[in-house]
Design a protein around this motif. Structure first.
Motif, PDB file in Angstrom:
ATOM      1  N   PHE B 264       0.840  -1.198   0.000  1.00  0.00           N
ATOM      2  CA  PHE B 264       0.000   0.000   0.000  1.00  0.00           C
ATOM      3  C   PHE B 264       0.883   1.260   0.000  1.00  0.00           C
ATOM      4  CE2 PHE B 264      -2.069   3.379   2.490  1.00  0.00           C
ATOM      5  CZ  PHE B 264      -3.149   3.620   1.660  1.00  0.00           C
ATOM      6  N   ALA B 265       0.546   2.213  -0.856  1.00  0.00           N
ATOM      7  CA  ALA B 265       1.247   3.499  -0.963  1.00  0.00           C
ATOM      8  C   ALA B 265       2.674   3.368  -1.484  1.00  0.00           C
ATOM      9  CB  ALA B 265       1.243   4.266   0.366  1.00  0.00           C
ATOM     10  N   CYS B 266       2.952   2.306  -2.189  1.00  0.00           N
ATOM     11  CA  CYS B 266       4.278   2.134  -2.794  1.00  0.00           C
ATOM     12  C   CYS B 266       4.177   2.342  -4.308  1.00  0.00           C
ATOM     13  CB  CYS B 266       4.806   0.735  -2.513  1.00  0.00           C
ATOM     14  SG  CYS B 266       6.288   0.350  -3.454  1.00  0.00           S
ATOM     15  N   HIS B 267       5.136   3.091  -4.852  1.00  0.00           N
ATOM     16  CA  HIS B 267       5.110   3.347  -6.295  1.00  0.00           C
ATOM     17  C   HIS B 267       5.220   2.078  -7.123  1.00  0.00           C
ATOM     18  CE1 HIS B 267       9.305   3.118  -5.146  1.00  0.00           C
ATOM     19  NE2 HIS B 267       9.585   2.845  -6.393  1.00  0.00           N
ATOM     20  N   HIS B 268       5.802   1.017  -6.557  1.00  0.00           N
ATOM     21  CA  HIS B 268       5.930  -0.230  -7.328  1.00  0.00           C
ATOM     22  C   HIS B 268       4.562  -0.811  -7.705  1.00  0.00           C
ATOM     23  CE1 HIS B 268      10.236  -0.581  -7.228  1.00  0.00           C
ATOM     24  NE2 HIS B 268      10.279  -0.521  -5.903  1.00  0.00           N
ATOM     25  N   THR B 269       3.521  -0.418  -6.966  1.00  0.00           N
ATOM     26  CA  THR B 269       2.167  -0.889  -7.291  1.00  0.00           C
ATOM     27  C   THR B 269       1.808  -0.520  -8.731  1.00  0.00           C
ATOM     28  OG1 THR B 269       1.583  -0.520  -4.993  1.00  0.00           O
ATOM     29  CG2 THR B 269      -0.251  -0.794  -6.512  1.00  0.00           C
TER      30      THR B 269
HETATM   31  S1  SF4 Z   1       9.970   0.737  -2.141  1.00  0.00           S
HETATM   32 FE1  SF4 Z   1       7.766   0.633  -1.737  1.00  0.00          FE
HETATM   33  S2  SF4 Z   1       7.529  -1.050  -0.289  1.00  0.00           S
HETATM   34 FE2  SF4 Z   1       9.679  -0.472  -0.300  1.00  0.00          FE
HETATM   35  S3  SF4 Z   1       9.844   0.960   1.390  1.00  0.00           S
HETATM   36 FE3  SF4 Z   1       9.535   2.163  -0.471  1.00  0.00          FE
HETATM   37  S4  SF4 Z   1       7.311   2.474  -0.579  1.00  0.00           S
HETATM   38 FE4  SF4 Z   1       7.670   0.844   0.879  1.00  0.00          FE
END
Ligand code: SF4
Lengths: 267, 313
Positions: B264-269
């Motif tokens: 959640f809230a990660c650009h990799h999504t």
């Molecule tokens: S890359 Fe994505 S999952 Fe990893 S710390 Fe950053 S926001 Fe979180």
């Protein structure tokens, strides 16, 4: 004989298959699921399937009384939210059950949308992928329940009322709380109950359409699609051809029964 | 080797050890953390941030991997820095420029007081060879994915003690694994501590952990060698490189389906659509938020995915 038992969050369904033909099906509210296994369903032997494929040994097996010879083989395959707590020879998820059940009627089905009471699932049979919305009530039966509750009418009557609308009120929100206040402002603004219901159906259909990949034909299943207002709205919004199989509410129970047939082919 | 250096993502642990410090991958405490973060986007960074600022996680300094990794980490890392923890920011080059990579490694070595024990390069290299062998064991169905995952994910910091870690590696059981389908886990690692066990329970043998596999990259024995290897850290560069690498690994590991874990809230999504368009495998996307044991919703998805891979034509 193979039995499929689908106990979901709102309703419980049973389908019985004999020689590949559906010989019985029934729907009751979930809390009365036991009725489905009573009476005519008692006479069969229920066996535990332990050695087929890599399926786990079931945790619970049917307690149906045993009569006659072991050839009267029956499987009870359960599915739905309560699949692991009701008697079963094997338990499968609604995703697999829906895939098998829909293919019984529509062998070349591509995308299935199963609108459940608490969640909505989109299954793309072309590449064996699926999406589940179970985080919020938008786009699930619960959203329509909320609207029906506001008007103090049974949820089953929404489809019929929709047909009486001569225009549709615009409802943008599918978040239950905000949708209700939008409904109220449209009613205050002069729309009729029927027109607001039409708007609710369209908002619902828009929400579901967002989950669906581009495809020509979509198969809609689940008790909610008995509501023709939903089907119509969906068809106009998504732009695909919508197919609703016979008995869309019991398709998953049928799929479960068919899975039983795979486990233990009829002799 | 006294100071503990927190690291927020992959940096060469051999360099930290060679500078006579003890690395601690601050992410490793997150899945089992009891912290309820105050303000958060991604729970990974918010939890380690609060763990450090509350004094639950004892580190002497922090290395924040920002460029080529994560802007949430960059902001939360700066909050830690403002609270008084000496902090260094490390940037990977998106274009994989070896000179830039070398200069970043030099800057890191300077922050850590300079290289004092070159032997550590060889020691860590040897451990990584063991890690690669372990990874191959699960590809060959001779080790459990959950055991291999927890070993590989520890290669970020060697659990703070290479010698003890080597013993841990040597005791990982060799066992024949039974399963119904082989799957790859791509994306960031799941924040659920029991993810691999739960997947195993549904007959899914995880034969590829994309990010932890990056942790066992062999480095070389000097800064140039490290730069040559780490500039290819797949997550830091163009996604086409990642897709190419993933494709090779899916093929080599004979994978039936792919699980894309997103946070959640990660650009990799946002990468999910790209993978779906470019990987020709059944893909299950799951999203986590706070660190918790696997939820019923997640279990339903894994169970259904396992059934799909097994039952569907
Ligand atoms: S890359 Fe994505 S999952 Fe990893 S710390 Fe950053 S926001 Fe979180």
């Amino acid at each position: 004989m193979n039995t499929g038992l689908d106990v979901g969050s709102t309703t419980a369904k049973i389908v019985r298959l004999e020689s590949g033909i559906i010989t019985a099906s029934k729907v009751v509210p979930s809390h009365r699921w036991k009725e489905l296994l009573e009476d005519g369903n008692k006479r069969d032997t229920v066996e535990t399937v332990e050695t087929i494929g890599t399926l786990e040994t079931p945790e619970t097996t049917g307690t149906v009384e045993t009569i006659g010879a072991a050839e009267t083989v029956e499987t009870i395959v359960s599915t739905g939210y309560f699949r692991k707590t009701v008697p079963h020879t094997a338990a499968i998820t609604e995703i697999t059950a829906a895939s098998l059940g829909v293919r019984y009627y529509i062998p070349d089905a591509q995308v299935i949308v199963d609108v459940g009471g608490q969640d909505t699932k989109v299954i793309d049979l072309r590449n064996n992928t699926f999406l589940i919305n179970d985080k919020c009530s938008a786009g699930t039966g619960a959203f329509l329940e909320l609207a029906a509750h506001y008007f103090d009418i049974p949820v089953e009557s929404l489809g019929k009322l929709h047909t009486r609308a001569s225009r549709c009120a615009r409802i943008n929100n599918t978040c239950g709380v905000f949708a209700i206040s939008e409904m109220i402002s449209q009613l205050v603004g002069g729309y009729t109950m029927e027109e607001v219901i039409c708007g609710i159906h369209q908002a619902f259909a828009r929400r579901i359409a967002q989950m669906i990949p581009p495809v020509e034909t979509v198969v809609l299943i689940g008790g909610t699609v008995l509501n023709t207002g939903i089907v119509e709205s969906f068809e106009s919004i998504h732009g695909s051809t919508v197919v609703v199989p016979p008995s869309p509410q019991t398709v998953n129970a049928l799929g479960a029964a068919l899975y039983g047939k795979k486990l233990r082919p009829e002799k | 080797m006294t100071d503990t250096v927190g690291i927020t993502a992959l940096i060469p642990p051999e360099l930290v050890y060679a500078c006579r410090h003890r690395p601690l991958d601050v992410n490793n405490v997150v899945p089992t953390s009891q912290i309820n973060p105050r303000s958060k986007l991604c729970a990974w960074t918010a939890v380690w941030r609060d763990e450090i600022m509350e004094g639950w996680l004892d580190i002497d300094s922090l290395i924040v991997v920002a460029g080529g990794d994560c802007h949430n980490a960059l902001v939360d890392g700066q909050k830690v820095a403002l609270s008084g923890v000496p902090t260094h920011y490390f940037f990977y080059p998106f274009d994989r420029d070896p000179d830039y990579m070398t200069s970043q490694l030099k800057g890191l070595a300077r922050f850590l007081g300079g290289i004092k024990d070159k032997e550590m390069f060889h020691t860590i290299s040897r451990l990584k060879e063991k890690g690669l062998a372990l990874d191959q064991l699960r590809v060959d169905d001779r080790a459990r994915a959950s055991d291999v995952f927890s070993a590989l994910i520890s290669f970020g910091d060697m659990q703070g003690d290479p010698a003890a870690f080597e013993e841990v590696l040597d005791t990982i059981p060799r066992t024949d694994v039974e399963y119904s389908s082989r799957v790859a886990l791509i994306g960031v690692p799941p924040i659920y501590p029991d993810f691999h066990e739960v997947a195993e329970g549904f007959g899914l043998h995880v034969v590829y952990d994309e990010l932890p596999y990056e942790f066992v990259r062999l480095g070389g024995n000097d800064l140039q060698g490290l730069a040559g290897s780490y500039r290819n850290y797949s997550f830091s560069g163009p996604i086409v490189d990642r897709i190419e690498l993933i494709r090779q690994e899916l093929d080599r590991r004979r994978v039936d389906g792919v699980i894309h874990y997103t946070q959640f809230a990660c650009h990799h999504t946002l990468e999910d659509e790209i993978f779906r368009a470019h990987l020709d495998y059944p893909i299950l996307t799951v999203q986590g938020d706070l660190p918790r044991p696997s939820s019923e919703q997640l279990k339903l998805r894994l169970e259904a995915f396992s059934e799909m891979l097994e039952v569907m034509p």
